[in-house]
Design a protein around this motif. Structure first.
Motif: not given
Lengths: 259, 157
Positions: A44-45, A50-54, B6-9, B14-16
């Motif tokens: 998850i980290d 790599v994913g969310v911040l992109t 926050l990171i998990e959310t 992102f996945v959703l």
């Protein structure tokens, strides 16, 4: 002359050994995947970094690529009175080619290079060796989560890129240029096939995700542990991934779309 | 702890969003939804020559799309081509059984499609019915051939 032949042999051998090291590293990371799934925290980290911040760069680029595509195609299509094919043209270009390829390139620039630099610095500051000293396998705990996170992120980012591109094309084509909306969406739905276009696009982006992750992590793990070495490895990541993605894209297109 | 949440959310979002985008592409762009929404019924039509008609070509009445060509095959006993047409269910019972089916071309160089011209019969076409009155595709080479042939029959001036 002899020196030239020796040089060729030397570089060939170097290429082969580096390919071999890369394959061994890949195998080690794949063996580490079960242990990653046991500790989803690590994954998850990495998905975050790599994913969310992109997401931001991929979505903004997707929107603008779709908008430009619609503007340019409208310019040419309207000459032949074929405005109604605008939706199909934008969607086909995005789903088949631009979505997977551009999002993989953006991913390398944003996340792949960062991965290489991070792992390279870990190696240079001997963090990886100290993990080994503590009987913790860095391939399982550092590399495998990063590999899996990149591999999973790229297809999702490509889907996001294509969707926003289609929406951008609709904004420019349907709202601003006034192409008939029914023709825009109808032409798209009539011309885009789920299996031939969408699934093949997803297969492409999965392949690219694999390549991006593999090259970035290998270059970081294999770099010369100095500041210069890390900088070179980062450059190599971007260059090699871009070339691999574009080359693979040609091969995959030739295999997939040669009816 | 708050940062972890926050990171998990973020990752969850992102996945959703990623899967949402895939779903959007599947339904809105590739027209998957349309396919399942509309049940359809099948009728067949026999043509002497389908001349470039392809499966998935539109079937229209008065220019409005009412269905698609599902399958085309050759009937070796009659020496004719058989096209199976998938027509949307809401037109079930509203198409007369003496409807005339023509293979038309959209524009000069466009795709082939089937145009239906309703007749005057009281009885409707139903599931599994057959359209008996058909007109084949116009094949350009044949028309040119006929034209040249009729020209050569004329006496020289």
């Amino acid at each position: 002359m002899i020196r030239f032949i020796t040089a060729v042999g030397h570089s060939t051998l170097q290429l082969l050994t580096s390919l071999g090291r890369a394959s061994l590293l890949l195998l080690a990371m794949l063996r580490g995947l079960p242990s990653v799934l046991k500790r989803p925290r690590l994954l998850i980290d990495q998905m975050h970094s790599v994913g969310v911040l992109t997401i931001s760069i991929v979505s903004i680029s997707g929107l603008f690529v779709g908008m430009v595509l619609a503007l340019q195609s409208h310019h040419i299509l309207s000459r032949f009175g074929a405005d109604s094919a605008l939706g199909l043209m934008v969607a086909a270009a995005l789903i088949r080619e631009l979505g997977p390829v551009l999002s993989a390139l953006l991913f390398t620039g944003r996340a792949g290079s960062a991965l290489t630099a991070e792992i390279g610095l870990m190696k240079a500051t001997e963090q990886l060796s100290s993990l080994e000293m503590m009987a913790v396998n860095p391939k399982y705990h550092i590399l495998a989560p990063r590999f899996l996170a990149s591999f999973l992120s790229v297809p999702l980012l490509a889907a996001l890129f294509s969707s926003l591109g289609v929406l951008g094309g609709w904004l420019v084509g349907g709202v601003i240029l006034g192409v008939d909306e029914a023709a825009f969406w109808g032409g798209m739905q009539g011309g885009i096939d789920l299996r031939n276009d969408l699934i093949n696009g997803v297969i492409k982006s999965i392949t690219f995700g694999f390549v991006c992750a593999w090259i970035a992590i290998y270059q970081g793990y294999d770099c010369v542990p100095t500041s210069e070495g890390v900088s070179r490895a980062t450059t190599r990541t971007v260059v090699q991934t871009s070339m691999a993605v574009l080359g693979l894209d040609f091969i995959l297109t030739a295999l997939m779309f040669n009816h | 702890m708050v940062k972890n949440r926050l990171i998990e959310t973020g990752v969850g979002l992102f996945v959703l969003i990623g899967f949402g985008a895939l779903l959007f592409l599947a339904i809105q762009v590739s027209g998957l939804g349309e396919f399942y929404q509309d049940e359809s019924f099948k009728v067949t039509a026999r043509f002497d020559n389908i001349g470039g008609l392809k499966t998935n070509a539109p079937v229209t009445i008065a220019g409005v799309e009412v269905g698609r060509v599902q399958d085309i095959h050759y009937d070796p006993e009659e020496f004719r081509a058989v096209a199976t047409l998938n027509i949307q269910n809401r037109y079930h019972g509203h198409i007369p059984d003496d409807t005339f089916a023509k293979i038309l071309t959209a524009g000069l160089l466009g795709e082939k499609y089937i145009g239906l011209q309703p007749g005057g019969s009281e009885d409707p076409l139903t599931q599994g019915g057959e359209i008996t009155i058909t007109q084949s595709s116009l094949v350009l080479e044949e028309i040119i051939g006929q034209f040249l042939f009729s020209k050569s029959q004329e006496p020289l001036p």
